[in-house]
Each structure stands twice: as structure tokens, then as C-alpha cells.
Scaffold this motif. Structure first.
Motif, PDB file in Angstrom:
ATOM      1  N   LEU A   1       0.809  -1.220   0.000  1.00 18.79           N
ATOM      2  CA  LEU A   1       0.000   0.000   0.000  1.00 18.79           C
ATOM      3  C   LEU A   1       0.848   1.278   0.000  1.00 18.79           C
ATOM      4  N   PRO A   2       1.897   1.392   0.838  1.00 22.52           N
ATOM      5  CA  PRO A   2       2.705   2.616   0.790  1.00 22.52           C
ATOM      6  C   PRO A   2       3.356   2.871  -0.568  1.00 22.52           C
ATOM      7  N   LEU A   3       3.538   1.801  -1.366  1.00 23.05           N
ATOM      8  CA  LEU A   3       4.192   1.950  -2.671  1.00 23.05           C
ATOM      9  C   LEU A   3       3.233   2.426  -3.754  1.00 23.05           C
ATOM     10  N   VAL A   4       1.917   2.210  -3.553  1.00 27.13           N
ATOM     11  CA  VAL A   4       0.953   2.535  -4.610  1.00 27.13           C
ATOM     12  C   VAL A   4       0.011   3.672  -4.223  1.00 27.13           C
ATOM     13  N   ILE A   5       0.148   4.220  -3.003  1.00 30.89           N
ATOM     14  CA  ILE A   5      -0.845   5.150  -2.486  1.00 30.89           C
ATOM     15  C   ILE A   5      -0.984   6.403  -3.350  1.00 30.89           C
ATOM     16  N   ARG A   6       0.058   6.776  -4.072  1.00 38.23           N
ATOM     17  CA  ARG A   6      -0.028   7.990  -4.892  1.00 38.23           C
ATOM     18  C   ARG A   6      -0.669   7.727  -6.258  1.00 38.23           C
ATOM     19  N   ALA A   7      -0.893   6.457  -6.581  1.00 35.52           N
ATOM     20  CA  ALA A   7      -1.559   6.105  -7.843  1.00 35.52           C
ATOM     21  C   ALA A   7      -2.998   5.706  -7.517  1.00 35.52           C
ATOM     22  N   GLU A   8      -3.947   6.561  -7.877  1.00 34.51           N
ATOM     23  CA  GLU A   8      -5.319   6.398  -7.403  1.00 34.51           C
ATOM     24  C   GLU A   8      -5.936   5.066  -7.807  1.00 34.51           C
ATOM     25  N   ALA A   9      -5.778   4.664  -9.062  1.00 32.22           N
ATOM     26  CA  ALA A   9      -6.395   3.418  -9.536  1.00 32.22           C
ATOM     27  C   ALA A   9      -5.827   2.209  -8.796  1.00 32.22           C
ATOM     28  N   LEU A  10      -4.503   2.193  -8.621  1.00 34.55           N
ATOM     29  CA  LEU A  10      -3.880   1.084  -7.899  1.00 34.55           C
ATOM     30  C   LEU A  10      -4.302   1.073  -6.434  1.00 34.55           C
ATOM     31  N   THR A  11      -4.477   2.259  -5.870  1.00 33.11           N
ATOM     32  CA  THR A  11      -4.920   2.356  -4.480  1.00 33.11           C
ATOM     33  C   THR A  11      -6.313   1.755  -4.312  1.00 33.11           C
ATOM     34  N   TYR A  12      -7.204   2.066  -5.241  1.00 32.80           N
ATOM     35  CA  TYR A  12      -8.551   1.500  -5.181  1.00 32.80           C
ATOM     36  C   TYR A  12      -8.504  -0.028  -5.269  1.00 32.80           C
ATOM     37  N   ALA A  13      -7.715  -0.544  -6.201  1.00 32.44           N
ATOM     38  CA  ALA A  13      -7.602  -1.998  -6.358  1.00 32.44           C
ATOM     39  C   ALA A  13      -7.035  -2.639  -5.097  1.00 32.44           C
ATOM     40  N   MET A  14      -6.045  -1.966  -4.501  1.00 32.68           N
ATOM     41  CA  MET A  14      -5.431  -2.495  -3.291  1.00 32.68           C
ATOM     42  C   MET A  14      -6.431  -2.553  -2.146  1.00 32.68           C
ATOM     43  N   PHE A  15      -7.228  -1.489  -1.963  1.00 31.69           N
ATOM     44  CA  PHE A  15      -8.213  -1.491  -0.887  1.00 31.69           C
ATOM     45  C   PHE A  15      -9.266  -2.575  -1.110  1.00 31.69           C
TER      46      PHE A  15
END
Length: 386
Positions: A281-295
Motif C-alpha cells: 500500500l505505501p508503494l501505490v498510495i499515490r496512484a489512485e487506480a492502484l490504491t482503489y484496487a489495493m483497498f
């Protein structure tokens, strides 16, 4: 008949979960409008989990004296009265007492409904049915706040919706009461107690406490976490919604996997995925689409541990010890929910925003290590079937 009763219990649980999900934001909005300080709002909110903790040791005793169906029916009626009281007397001292009692009586509904689903579910389909149960609870809680967009947060309408929902739960219970299974004592005729259960399933109890810590910490601190990286409030609200949707959709496949594979193996897999998500999560938090997928995936795996713990509980225990186990689960949910947010907050203070996912990952790593040791040493430690 058993299948129909399972779905009656699931419907009942979903209905009162919706009313519970409505009450938390409703009361917070009202207190905010009244100018109550945030610390006092938080303390008032904590009365409900405190009531859950206080009532957990007493649930098996009440079930023995009243019968499980009568206990659940009385709880639903008491919830309707308490919510009406909160709406009629919008006084903070009254709300402290009422919200404590709200947690006290709602526990009777949660414990009996979880016990009934486990008792009624055929062993070969327990995972899938408990997955449906967990998904329905999540959907009910999610529907509660959405209801406020229709009723608003002022006046009687939102309170009346909650009261009607609790009364509908009581009606469902009244109509089904003769067909719902009673929860009998053991071979010595004595009801299982919470104290007798606690040493029997430490891994399951730790799992429930950690899931509660995750649930409450993420709900409380996720907006602060995202905004620390410059994400707008709307994006974080969307991310939280996606996490909840993932919880709703993934519990049934998780239950299916636990049926087809191994209960303990599924728990360890979910812990591993949650730990991995906490690191990514800390690695993708600035990329919105990846953040949504991660959550979407992270929250589903984290909450899935609760579903598998319920499945394993039903496989290992029956009768009054199953009821005592569900009461112990409620106790651990209350404890985890009270400890988790302050712990995560301290981690964010010491480590920066990423202290939130790292603290959650550390908790799930603890569960993973705790569960892996007995599973490796003895097949008896794994209650699942390969």
C-alpha cells in the motif's frame, strides 16, 4: 427446512446490522451539530463496544434462563425502545447510558444469530453459508449510512426507520421462534461459559481481536492516511466504499475455499495476503487506480479472517460451548475495536502515515505466526479438511 431457517436468520441479522450502521453516523452528526467536542463524541461512541464487552460473559447465562429465541426477541424489542429513547431525549448524559445499553442488548442478537447459523449449516456447506452471513452483515452495515441520504439526519425520520427495522427483526423472530434451535448444555447439563471457552481456542480469539482492530482502525484513520498523501476527501471516501464492497463480495468465495480446502490454511493465506497488502500500500498510495484496487483486495482478505474463524468455531464446538464461543468472539471484537485505533494512531505518530498499514500488517503477521506453529506440528491443530 434447515436451509430456509438459515436464510431467515441471515435476513434478521442483515436487518438489524442496517439499523446499527445507521445509528453510528446519525448520532455523530447530531452531536457535531450540537457543538460537542470530538473527544467527547468519541467517548460517547465507545459506550456501545463497552456494552458489548460487559454483556459478553452474561450471554450464555441469559440464553440458559430465557432460551435463545426469547433472548434474541427481547434484545430486538429493547433495541427499538433504546433507539426511540435516544431520539426523544437528545441529551448527552442520557445518550451515554443508552448507548452502553445499546451495546449490551445488541450482543444478544449478534451471538444468537451467529450460533444459529453455525448450528443450522450442514458441515459440507458451512463455509459458504457463513460467507453469505458475513457478506449480509457487511451489506447491512453499509446500507445504514446510505439510508441517511434518504431520511436526512434531522428530526424523527432516521430514528423511526431504525425503530421500525428493529421491530421488524422482532417480528421475524416471533414468527420463527418455534423452529429456531434451542442451545442445550453439555452432557453434564451445564451451560458452557465464556471463562470455560477462553483457553480452548486462543488462535480464533486472537483472529477476531485483530480483525476488529483492523476494521475500527481503518474506518477511523483511513481518511487521515489518504489526505496525508494529498488525496482529496472524495477519493478517500470512494476508497473506503470500495473496501466495504470488497468485504461484501469476497466473503462467499472465501467461505467456499474454506469448505473445499482447509479452514486453518485459508486463515493463514488471508493473513499472508493482508501482510502483503500492508507492505504494498505505501508503494501505490499515490496512484489512485492502484490504491482503489489495493483497498478492494486488502480489506476483503483482512475481514475474511473473521468469516473463517466463525467457520472453524462451528466445526469444533457445538451446543452451549458454541454459544459461549460466539460470546467470546463478541468480547474480543469489543476489545480489539477499542485497542486498535489508539494503537494505529500511535504508529502513525511514530512512523508517519504509513504507520497505519504497517501496524495492521504487524497484527496479521502475529496471527499468521501463531496459527502456523500448531498447524505445522499437528494435523489436529488444523480443523479443516484437505
Amino acid at each position: 427446512m434447515a436451509d430456509r431457517l438459515v436464510f431467515v436468520v441471515i435476513l434478521m441479522a442483515s436487518v438489524f446490522a442496517m439499523a446499527q450502521g445507521l445509528s453510528y453516523p446519525l448520532l455523530a452528526f447530531i452531536l457535531e451539530r450540537q457543538g460537542v467536542p470530538p473527544a467527547l463524541i468519541g467517548l460517547n461512541t465507545a459506550m456501545t463496544p463497552l456494552g458489548i464487552i460487559a454483556s459478553s460473559p452474561l450471554i450464555p447465562w441469559f440464553a440458559q434462563r430465557l432460551g435463545a429465541a426469547r433472548l434474541a426477541l427481547c434484545s430486538a424489542l429493547a433495541l427499538a425502545v433504546l433507539l426511540f429513547t435516544i431520539g426523544a431525549w437528545q441529551s448527552l448524559p442520557v445518550w451515554f447510558v443508552a448507548r452502553f445499553l445499546l451495546g449490551f442488548v445488541v450482543n444478544g442478537l449478534f451471538v444468537t444469530s451467529e450460533t444459529w447459523v453455525n448450528l443450522l449449516a450442514p458441515p459440507d456447506r458451512r463455509g459458504r453459508l457463513l460467507g453469505i452471513f458475513a457478506s449480509s452483515l457487511s451489506a447491512g452495515f453499509a446500507l445504514g449510512p446510505f439510508t441517511l441520504t434518504l431520511t436526512g439526519t434531522e428530526g424523527w425520520p432516521p430514528f423511526l426507520v431504525g425503530v421500525v427495522v428493529f421491530l421488524a427483526t422482532a417480528l421475524i423472530l416471533f414468527l420463527a421462534r418455534r423452529r429456531l434451535p434451542e442451545i442445550h448444555g453439555g452432557h453434564d447439563g451445564q451451560m458452557g461459559s465464556l471463562l470455560a471457552f477462553l483457553p480452548l481456542a486462543p488462535f480464533l480469539l486472537l483472529s477476531i481481536g485483530v480483525v476488529a482492530a483492523f476494521d475500527q482502525s481503518v474506518l477511523a484513520l483511513l481518511p487521515s492516511y489518504g489526505m496525508s498523501f494529498g488525496m482529496p476527501e472524495t477519493s478517500m471516501a470512494t476508497a473506503l466504499g470500495i473496501l466495504i464492497v470488497g468485504n461484501i463480495l469476497f466473503q462467499i468465495p472465501i467461505g467456499w475455499l474454506a469448505d473445499r480446502w482447509s479452514r486453518r490454511g485459508t486463515s493463514l493465506l488471508l493473513c499472508g495476503l493482508t501482510v502483503l497488502g500492508a507492505l504494498l500500500l505505501p508503494l501505490v498510495i499515490r496512484a489512485e487506480a492502484l490504491t482503489y484496487a489495493m483497498f478492494f483486495l486488502w480489506g476483503s482478505a483482512a475481514f475474511g479472517l473473521y468469516t473463517v474463524a466463525l467457520i472453524e468455531l462451528g466445526e469444533r464446538f457445538t451446543g452451549s460451548m458454541l454459544l459461549a464461543g460466539n460470546a467470546a468472539f463478541s468480547l474480543m471484537w469489543g476489545i480489539g475495536g477499542m485497542i486498535g485505533p489508539p494503537l494505529a494512531g500511535m504508529a502513525m505518530t511514530g512512523l508517519g502515515p504509513n504507520g497505519l498499514p504497517l501496524a495492521m500488517g504487524a497484527l496479521y503477521l502475529l496471527v499468521m505466526v501463531t496459527g502456523a506453529v500448531p498447524a505445522r506440528l499437528s494435523r489436529a491443530g488444523d480443523s479443516g479438511r484437505p
